[in-house]
Scaffold this active site. Sequence first.
Site, PDB file in Angstrom:
ATOM      1  N   LYS A 240      46.204  47.328   7.660  1.00 46.06           N
ATOM      2  CA  LYS A 240      45.709  48.500   8.303  1.00 46.06           C
ATOM      3  C   LYS A 240      46.730  49.359   8.902  1.00 46.06           C
ATOM      4  O   LYS A 240      46.989  50.488   8.675  1.00 46.06           O
ATOM      5  CB  LYS A 240      44.776  47.981   9.339  1.00 46.06           C
ATOM      6  CG  LYS A 240      43.991  49.232   9.913  1.00 46.06           C
ATOM      7  CD  LYS A 240      43.106  48.739  11.136  1.00 46.06           C
ATOM      8  CE  LYS A 240      41.931  48.026  10.460  1.00 46.06           C
ATOM      9  NZ  LYS A 240      40.944  47.788  11.682  1.00 46.06           N
TER      10      LYS A 240
ATOM     11  N   GLU B 228      54.447  39.685   7.925  1.00 45.35           N
ATOM     12  CA  GLU B 228      54.291  38.972   6.442  1.00 45.35           C
ATOM     13  C   GLU B 228      54.002  39.767   5.518  1.00 45.35           C
ATOM     14  O   GLU B 228      54.679  39.828   4.358  1.00 45.35           O
ATOM     15  CB  GLU B 228      53.251  37.958   6.834  1.00 45.35           C
ATOM     16  CG  GLU B 228      53.380  36.877   7.904  1.00 45.35           C
ATOM     17  CD  GLU B 228      52.790  37.169   9.365  1.00 45.35           C
ATOM     18  OE1 GLU B 228      52.576  36.438  10.174  1.00 45.35           O
ATOM     19  OE2 GLU B 228      52.465  38.650   9.585  1.00 45.35           O
TER      20      GLU B 228
ATOM     21  N   GLY C 213      39.320  43.098  10.579  1.00 42.80           N
ATOM     22  CA  GLY C 213      40.173  42.566   9.249  1.00 42.80           C
ATOM     23  C   GLY C 213      39.092  41.396   8.803  1.00 42.80           C
ATOM     24  O   GLY C 213      39.157  41.128   7.762  1.00 42.80           O
ATOM     25  N   ARG C 214      38.710  40.536   9.645  1.00 39.72           N
ATOM     26  CA  ARG C 214      37.705  39.385   9.135  1.00 39.72           C
ATOM     27  C   ARG C 214      36.291  39.803   8.400  1.00 39.72           C
ATOM     28  O   ARG C 214      35.801  39.018   7.894  1.00 39.72           O
ATOM     29  CB  ARG C 214      37.643  38.392   9.954  1.00 39.72           C
ATOM     30  CG  ARG C 214      37.238  38.480  11.297  1.00 39.72           C
ATOM     31  CD  ARG C 214      37.473  37.504  12.409  1.00 39.72           C
ATOM     32  NE  ARG C 214      37.133  37.768  13.790  1.00 39.72           N
ATOM     33  CZ  ARG C 214      37.882  38.411  14.556  1.00 39.72           C
ATOM     34  NH1 ARG C 214      38.882  38.898  14.110  1.00 39.72           N
ATOM     35  NH2 ARG C 214      37.436  38.586  15.864  1.00 39.72           N
TER      36      ARG C 214
ATOM     37  N   GLU D 208      38.235  32.573  14.898  1.00 39.67           N
ATOM     38  CA  GLU D 208      39.198  33.893  15.287  1.00 39.67           C
ATOM     39  C   GLU D 208      37.955  34.632  16.158  1.00 39.67           C
ATOM     40  O   GLU D 208      38.377  35.139  17.179  1.00 39.67           O
ATOM     41  CB  GLU D 208      39.607  34.658  14.422  1.00 39.67           C
ATOM     42  CG  GLU D 208      40.799  35.822  14.891  1.00 39.67           C
ATOM     43  CD  GLU D 208      41.481  36.139  13.702  1.00 39.67           C
ATOM     44  OE1 GLU D 208      42.755  35.842  13.590  1.00 39.67           O
ATOM     45  OE2 GLU D 208      41.101  37.383  13.127  1.00 39.67           O
TER      46      GLU D 208
ATOM     47  N   HIS E  75      35.000  11.944  -0.752  1.00 37.67           N
ATOM     48  CA  HIS E  75      36.140  11.197  -0.969  1.00 37.67           C
ATOM     49  C   HIS E  75      37.426  11.431   0.030  1.00 37.67           C
ATOM     50  O   HIS E  75      38.497  10.827  -0.103  1.00 37.67           O
ATOM     51  CB  HIS E  75      36.721  11.165  -2.283  1.00 37.67           C
ATOM     52  CG  HIS E  75      35.458  10.490  -3.392  1.00 37.67           C
ATOM     53  ND1 HIS E  75      35.463   9.097  -3.726  1.00 37.67           N
ATOM     54  CD2 HIS E  75      34.427  11.142  -3.764  1.00 37.67           C
ATOM     55  CE1 HIS E  75      34.622   9.098  -4.570  1.00 37.67           C
ATOM     56  NE2 HIS E  75      33.685  10.326  -4.707  1.00 37.67           N
TER      57      HIS E  75
ATOM     58  N   LYS F  29      52.928  35.987  17.866  1.00 34.62           N
ATOM     59  CA  LYS F  29      53.814  37.222  17.114  1.00 34.62           C
ATOM     60  C   LYS F  29      54.915  37.656  17.797  1.00 34.62           C
ATOM     61  O   LYS F  29      55.948  37.959  17.327  1.00 34.62           O
ATOM     62  CB  LYS F  29      52.924  38.230  16.529  1.00 34.62           C
ATOM     63  CG  LYS F  29      51.856  38.061  15.603  1.00 34.62           C
ATOM     64  CD  LYS F  29      50.972  38.976  15.546  1.00 34.62           C
ATOM     65  CE  LYS F  29      49.881  38.865  14.118  1.00 34.62           C
ATOM     66  NZ  LYS F  29      48.836  39.805  13.885  1.00 34.62           N
TER      67      LYS F  29
END
Length: 554
Positions: A206, A212, A267-268, A353, A384, A512
């Site tokens: 954005k 990153e 964002g999510r 979040e 398992h 951050k």
Amino acid sequence: MTGIATTPQWEALRRDADALEDVSLRALFEDDPARFERYSVEAAGLFLDYSKNKITEDVADHLIALAMAAKLEAARDAMFAGEEINVTEGRAVLHPALRDFSMRDYHVGGENVSRQVRAEREKMKIFCDAVHGGGRKGFTDKPLTTIVNIGIGGSDLGPLMATEALRPYWIDGRRAFFVSNVDGQHIADTLAQCDPETTLFIVASKTFTTQETMTNAETAKDWFLKNGGGESDIAKHFIALSTNAYAVKAFGIAPENMFEFWDWVGGRYSLWSAIGMSIALQVGFDIFEKLLRGAHAMDEHFRSTELRENMPVMLALTGIWNRNFQGAASHAVLPYDQHLHRLSAYLQQADMESNGKRVEADGAPVSCATGPVIFGEPGTNGQHAFYQLLHQGTDIISADFIAPAISQSETGDHHEKLLSNFLAQTEALMRGKTEKEAREELKAQGLAPPEIDKLAPHKVFPGGRPTNSILMDKLTPEHLGALIALYEHKIFCQGVIWGVNSFDQWGVELGKVLAKTILPELAKAGEEKPVAKDHDASTNGLIDRINAARAKIK
């Protein structure tokens, strides 16, 4: 401040929990033959069975009363009206507008944003059609058959999850990669599989400043320029999903290759926006549109259905009951479909979040436990791995089991075996096995009494472990869209009841900020650095050890 745990409705639920403490789920089923019909709901192609939770009519009524006390309906209406319900950032939360094809108007700050949404969606469609039709090619005039989505968080988890879930709809000959981790191995491993002449990079950020994402994007650009591409060719091989036109242009991406979304898209919750470009390029825009329409169907159900028959509401209230009154601090999401193998990771972000908060929206401390730990794996892999803890562990863990009745790949009897496990696990978690049943079972196997005494305690399952079952006919784009929207609205409802702001994420920021401080203190290859002294003893010591190792690199 809601102080929801101080309300009479909360106290009523606490009394319900006390009254049910010695009542087994098995007994509730035996006493009520209509339990399945009573505690299930259907919407948007999905079917939710929540009868395998320790819920009674009193509990259900009191949960609805709790939702009313928290003014859930008003909060829902405020979201769809574009009000600034993200109070700490002063933003609307209007991702449902991104998947509404009804020509309904949505307003943010007095502006009708529906026109912007439709225009950007049409721009995405034109671009996708150009790539798929060959009108958009690489610098050597070859088709762009590979996409690399570079993003992190919501700009990666959502598109990656949905693209994997829609694998049967992939366009032949197309490949999709997703790079998120700043670990250089992620981008290096991806680029090793790519051809610069046929690869399209999607830089999803954005602000176009995310550390990153921009580190990976710069590495991708350097690779492209070192492998035949020129500066003028960047415009053919890089597009941006962003709001920062200046930074996008400075990177070398042409303005017409920037696709926009808005600050009222969290964002999510952004895969429905231009962030979904990777999905659309891999499956085609028509399939992407079906994904959106499926989510819209769940939106319409959520916004117009009475609370007791409202699937997101009842899923949320069941979660509140388990989290706050049954002691379930963790919740497993268990999809019995391999194509949903990234769903649990996606919902970790969406839920943890959003509702991993310790203060209410007005800054007051919360009055109860909030978001649970979310984890999961696709069935039967999880069986398992960690189901042992679900069945016989000392903690109560609630779970959602998700399955399509029909597989996209009906191969032999694979799907029948998968479904038999899906059904058996929820039954076993509900019923358990008593010591008497365990002893009778061992006796039937011919074991002697001393051996029975030894083994019986290990064969007992307490049962009463709460589960929801979510069924669909098949994992289609529409059903996937509805499933994602179901969880979005569930998380929203729980946040309203707990009184938290589900749409900010300040807890992500501190690390951050500190990382930026530490970065210049770390040695480059072969570099000597002075002893660290500006942090706590642990951090200083770790920096020194890392720098000592990196100084040896030749």
